[in-house]
Write a protein that holds these residues in place. Structure first.
Motif, PDB file in Angstrom:
ATOM      1  N   GLY A 247       0.494  -1.230  -0.132  1.00 50.98           N
ATOM      2  CA  GLY A 247      -0.550  -0.342   0.305  1.00 50.98           C
ATOM      3  C   GLY A 247       0.571   0.838  -0.034  1.00 50.98           C
ATOM      4  O   GLY A 247       0.079   2.156  -0.052  1.00 50.98           O
ATOM      5  N   ARG A 248       1.739   1.368   0.066  1.00 50.34           N
ATOM      6  CA  ARG A 248       3.136   2.070   0.127  1.00 50.34           C
ATOM      7  C   ARG A 248       4.057   2.428  -1.108  1.00 50.34           C
ATOM      8  O   ARG A 248       4.681   3.678  -1.351  1.00 50.34           O
ATOM      9  N   HIS A 249       4.862   1.494  -1.243  1.00 48.76           N
ATOM     10  CA  HIS A 249       5.947   1.360  -2.258  1.00 48.76           C
ATOM     11  C   HIS A 249       5.781  -0.010  -3.505  1.00 48.76           C
ATOM     12  O   HIS A 249       5.097  -0.567  -4.026  1.00 48.76           O
ATOM     13  N   VAL A 250       6.303   1.256  -4.732  1.00 49.18           N
ATOM     14  CA  VAL A 250       6.356   0.487  -5.652  1.00 49.18           C
ATOM     15  C   VAL A 250       7.559   0.271  -6.041  1.00 49.18           C
ATOM     16  O   VAL A 250       8.563   0.849  -6.078  1.00 49.18           O
ATOM     17  N   LEU A 251       8.126  -1.036  -7.393  1.00 51.64           N
ATOM     18  CA  LEU A 251       9.058  -0.759  -7.577  1.00 51.64           C
ATOM     19  C   LEU A 251       9.362  -0.674  -9.188  1.00 51.64           C
ATOM     20  O   LEU A 251       8.216  -0.520  -9.792  1.00 51.64           O
ATOM     21  N   VAL A 252      10.881   0.117 -10.045  1.00 52.80           N
ATOM     22  CA  VAL A 252      10.807   0.587 -10.910  1.00 52.80           C
ATOM     23  C   VAL A 252      12.486   0.022 -11.712  1.00 52.80           C
ATOM     24  O   VAL A 252      13.260   0.241 -10.539  1.00 52.80           O
ATOM     25  N   SER A 253      12.242  -0.936 -12.162  1.00 54.70           N
ATOM     26  CA  SER A 253      13.657  -1.343 -13.316  1.00 54.70           C
ATOM     27  C   SER A 253      13.870  -0.329 -13.939  1.00 54.70           C
ATOM     28  O   SER A 253      13.397   0.331 -14.609  1.00 54.70           O
ATOM     29  N   SER A 254      15.287  -0.366 -14.249  1.00 58.33           N
ATOM     30  CA  SER A 254      15.812   0.475 -14.976  1.00 58.33           C
ATOM     31  C   SER A 254      16.855  -0.635 -15.749  1.00 58.33           C
ATOM     32  O   SER A 254      17.902  -1.069 -15.344  1.00 58.33           O
ATOM     33  N   ARG A 255      16.343  -0.389 -17.791  1.00 60.62           N
ATOM     34  CA  ARG A 255      16.973  -1.073 -17.787  1.00 60.62           C
ATOM     35  C   ARG A 255      18.617  -1.052 -18.283  1.00 60.62           C
ATOM     36  O   ARG A 255      19.749  -2.316 -18.685  1.00 60.62           O
ATOM     37  N   VAL A 256      18.827  -0.041 -18.879  1.00 62.97           N
ATOM     38  CA  VAL A 256      20.247  -0.241 -18.568  1.00 62.97           C
ATOM     39  C   VAL A 256      21.258  -0.385 -17.657  1.00 62.97           C
ATOM     40  O   VAL A 256      22.235  -0.529 -17.382  1.00 62.97           O
ATOM     41  N   ALA A 257      21.147   0.540 -16.718  1.00 64.33           N
ATOM     42  CA  ALA A 257      21.921   0.895 -15.063  1.00 64.33           C
ATOM     43  C   ALA A 257      21.557  -0.765 -14.587  1.00 64.33           C
ATOM     44  O   ALA A 257      22.457  -1.090 -13.645  1.00 64.33           O
ATOM     45  N   ASN A 258      20.815  -2.036 -14.205  1.00 64.15           N
ATOM     46  CA  ASN A 258      21.013  -3.253 -14.339  1.00 64.15           C
ATOM     47  C   ASN A 258      20.001  -2.754 -13.217  1.00 64.15           C
ATOM     48  O   ASN A 258      21.256  -3.760 -11.588  1.00 64.15           O
ATOM     49  N   VAL A 259      19.577  -1.759 -12.136  1.00 68.77           N
ATOM     50  CA  VAL A 259      19.147  -1.649 -11.010  1.00 68.77           C
ATOM     51  C   VAL A 259      17.507  -1.429 -10.994  1.00 68.77           C
ATOM     52  O   VAL A 259      17.085  -1.510 -12.052  1.00 68.77           O
ATOM     53  N   ILE A 260      16.755  -2.321  -9.970  1.00 70.56           N
ATOM     54  CA  ILE A 260      15.607  -1.852  -9.385  1.00 70.56           C
ATOM     55  C   ILE A 260      15.827  -1.099  -8.147  1.00 70.56           C
ATOM     56  O   ILE A 260      15.912  -1.328  -6.799  1.00 70.56           O
ATOM     57  N   SER A 261      14.711   0.363  -8.308  1.00 67.99           N
ATOM     58  CA  SER A 261      14.467   1.117  -7.147  1.00 67.99           C
ATOM     59  C   SER A 261      13.352   1.121  -7.071  1.00 67.99           C
ATOM     60  O   SER A 261      12.238   1.055  -6.918  1.00 67.99           O
ATOM     61  N   ILE A 262      13.275   1.074  -5.145  1.00 60.77           N
ATOM     62  CA  ILE A 262      11.982   1.026  -4.627  1.00 60.77           C
ATOM     63  C   ILE A 262      11.566   3.032  -3.635  1.00 60.77           C
ATOM     64  O   ILE A 262      12.898   3.809  -3.705  1.00 60.77           O
ATOM     65  N   ILE A 263      10.593   3.422  -4.441  1.00 60.64           N
ATOM     66  CA  ILE A 263      10.062   4.284  -4.281  1.00 60.64           C
ATOM     67  C   ILE A 263       8.678   4.510  -3.351  1.00 60.64           C
ATOM     68  O   ILE A 263       7.737   3.799  -3.390  1.00 60.64           O
ATOM     69  N   ASP A 264       8.710   5.674  -2.465  1.00 57.13           N
ATOM     70  CA  ASP A 264       7.398   6.016  -1.883  1.00 57.13           C
ATOM     71  C   ASP A 264       6.442   6.423  -2.537  1.00 57.13           C
ATOM     72  O   ASP A 264       7.271   7.649  -2.118  1.00 57.13           O
ATOM     73  N   GLU A 265       5.351   5.976  -1.942  1.00 57.51           N
ATOM     74  CA  GLU A 265       4.148   6.640  -3.099  1.00 57.51           C
ATOM     75  C   GLU A 265       3.901   7.712  -1.837  1.00 57.51           C
ATOM     76  O   GLU A 265       3.164   8.393  -2.749  1.00 57.51           O
ATOM     77  N   GLU A 266       3.864   7.962  -0.874  1.00 52.40           N
ATOM     78  CA  GLU A 266       3.939   9.238  -0.241  1.00 52.40           C
ATOM     79  C   GLU A 266       4.690  10.285  -0.094  1.00 52.40           C
ATOM     80  O   GLU A 266       4.113  10.713  -0.482  1.00 52.40           O
TER      81      GLU A 266
END
Length: 340
Positions: A247-266
């Motif tokens: 209910g608060r966090h979403v992941l986003v993949s980065s195809r060139v940096a080869n990382v997945i970031s975690i974002i706080d939706e609030e």
């Protein structure tokens, strides 16, 4: 002229029948596991079936050409594989991957999805610069409502909670479009940056997050006022989203940096990062217990398993060329508690 049209139609029906027979035969030759992980190999026109207990590939099933994305039917009895170049849909069992049926004459289905109220089925035509909107009557019963020209390169989708609007990213023009579903009309377009791809609505449909594949950030859009209010720095080629189902966090993949970031939706801040990945992290799925994240590595012919407690990649599995969509039945909810 009529004779040629009839021949083309007959050829398509025969080709579909042969493809279906081949898919069933291939599946029959493999052991049917109760809950397989299903991976689309876009570059090979196949899907890989992976045993969720042994992590071994137990089968490869032919699909149509260039299967990129997949989506479950609202009743979860089928998983739809969109074959963009073959202009058709393959319905498979969401637990085993066993082919069920084909739906022909769905042109260039790249991305696909259902509105929350289950009335609309929508596909983007990446190759044809078009958004196709279908009336949905359950199962595989779709009837075309509108073919809407939408350039250039419509890619990903996100629906508002009330099912009135579908947002579409336009990769070449660097825009997002808002389309009214009841009237099938474009409400507006706005520039957001270089090669927008994945879209995600924060809880309550407050903001629209846009993954900028041509850059290294997520754009935060106040879509009601058509304004970018913030950018969130992530890895280069920010591409696709997946809820952490808290209910608060979403992941986003980065195809060139080869990382997945975690974002706080609030707070709209980046709160963490998963690194040490193989090239091209793209689509993601989270296990029902939220302990493990599966991810496709688009440029590496592998998928991977990430331990979400340690944020480490703990397992990789070789699949086909250009693995893209991934799905398994026993997964965490994709949406936030409010359905956003």
């Amino acid at each position: 002229m009529r004779k040629n049209t009839f021949r083309r139609a007959a050829f398509k029906v025969a080709a579909a029948a042969l493809a279906c027979a081949a898919a069933f035969a291939t599946f029959a030759s493999t052991a049917a596991h109760a809950n397989n992980i299903i991976v689309l190999n876009s570059g090979e026109a196949t899907l890989s079936l992976i045993d969720d207990k042994t992590y071994e590939v137990v089968g490869t099933v032919p699909t149509g050409k260039e299967p990129h994305h997949l989506f479950p039917t609202p009743d979860n009895t089928s998983l739809i594989v969109a074959n963009s170049v073959s202009n058709n849909l393959l319905f498979v069992d969401p637990k085993t991957g066993k082919p069920q049926r084909w739906v022909e004459n769905v042109e260039d289905p790249y991305q696909l999805g259902f509105s929350p109220d289950r009335k609309w089925f929508v596909t983007t035509g990446l190759r044809l610069d078009r958004l196709d909107i279908y009336n949905y009557a359950g199962g595989s019963n779709i009837t075309l409502a509108k073919r809407l020209p939408l350039s250039a390169m419509p890619s990903h989708l996100a629906f508002t909670n009330d099912s009135h609007i579908v947002f579409v990213s336009l990769q070449v023009s660097g825009e997002i479009a808002a389309v009214d579903l009841p009237t099938q009309k474009v409400l507006w377009k706005m520039k957001v940056g270089s090669a927008p791809a994945g879209l995600w609505l924060t809880p309550g449909d407050k903001y629209l997050l846009v993954g900028m594949t041509g850059a290294d950030y997520v754009a935060v859009v106040d879509w009601r006022n058509q304004k970018i209010v913030k950018t969130i720095q992530v890895g280069k080629a920010a591409h696709n989203f997946r809820s952490l189902a808290d209910g608060r966090h979403v992941l986003v993949s980065s195809r060139v940096a080869n990382v997945i970031s975690i974002i706080d939706e609030e707070t709209l801040e980046k709160t963490g990062e998963i690194s040490g990945l193989m090239p091209g992290p793209d689509d993601m799925e989270l296990t029902a217990d939220k302990r493990y994240l599966w991810v496709t590595f688009r440029f590496a012919k592998h998928i991977g398993l990430i331990d979400m407690q340690t944020k480490k990649l703990i397992k990789t599995i070789a699949v086909g060329r250009s693995p893209h969509g991934i799905y398994f039945y026993d997964r965490a909810p994709v949406t936030a508690p409010n359905g956003a």
